[in-house]
Design a protein around this motif. Structure first.
Motif: not given
Length: 122
Positions: A108-117
């Motif tokens: 249900g989250y609207d906003d996301w970061g780009q991610g980290t491996q």
């Protein structure tokens, strides 16, 4: 504009530890819940942990309970995910997400970061 920037990923041996950071900006931090999700190649994205900033309520996936810990530094608008006793199956891209009205580990989250491996070698 909501911005979420993850950092702290890397390569670690099984049994090791990493601490991920999610730096947030563009919104009133205290009003939101922040969550960590992960996605391994060929797998669906799964919720790992979340925290409601205002009251500190936390949730953990069963697969990480007792090994991962989520916390927030409200002065720095940053949420951390401390990951201990890492296993190869923890290997994934880890994302942080934010929402004003939703908490927990669902989608249900609207906003996301780009991610980290995060890569855990055996």
């Amino acid at each position: 504009e909501v911005q979420l920037v993850e950092s702290g990923g890397g390569l670690v041996q099984a049994g090791g530890s990493l601490r991920l950071s999610c730096a947030a900006s563009g919104f009133t931090f205290d009003d939101y819940a922040i969550a960590w999700f992960r996605q391994a190649p060929g797998m669906e994205r799964e919720g790992v942990s979340s925290i409601s900033i205002d009251d500190g309520t936390t949730y953990y996936a069963d697969s990480v309970k007792g090994r991962f810990s989520i916390s927030s530094d409200n002065a720095k608008n940053t949420v951390y995910l401390q990951m201990n006793n890492l296993k190869p199956e923890d290997t994934a891209v880890y994302y942080c997400a934010a929402d004003r009205f939703y908490s927990g580990l669902g989608p249900g989250y609207d906003d996301w970061g780009q991610g980290t491996q995060v890569t855990v070698s055996s």
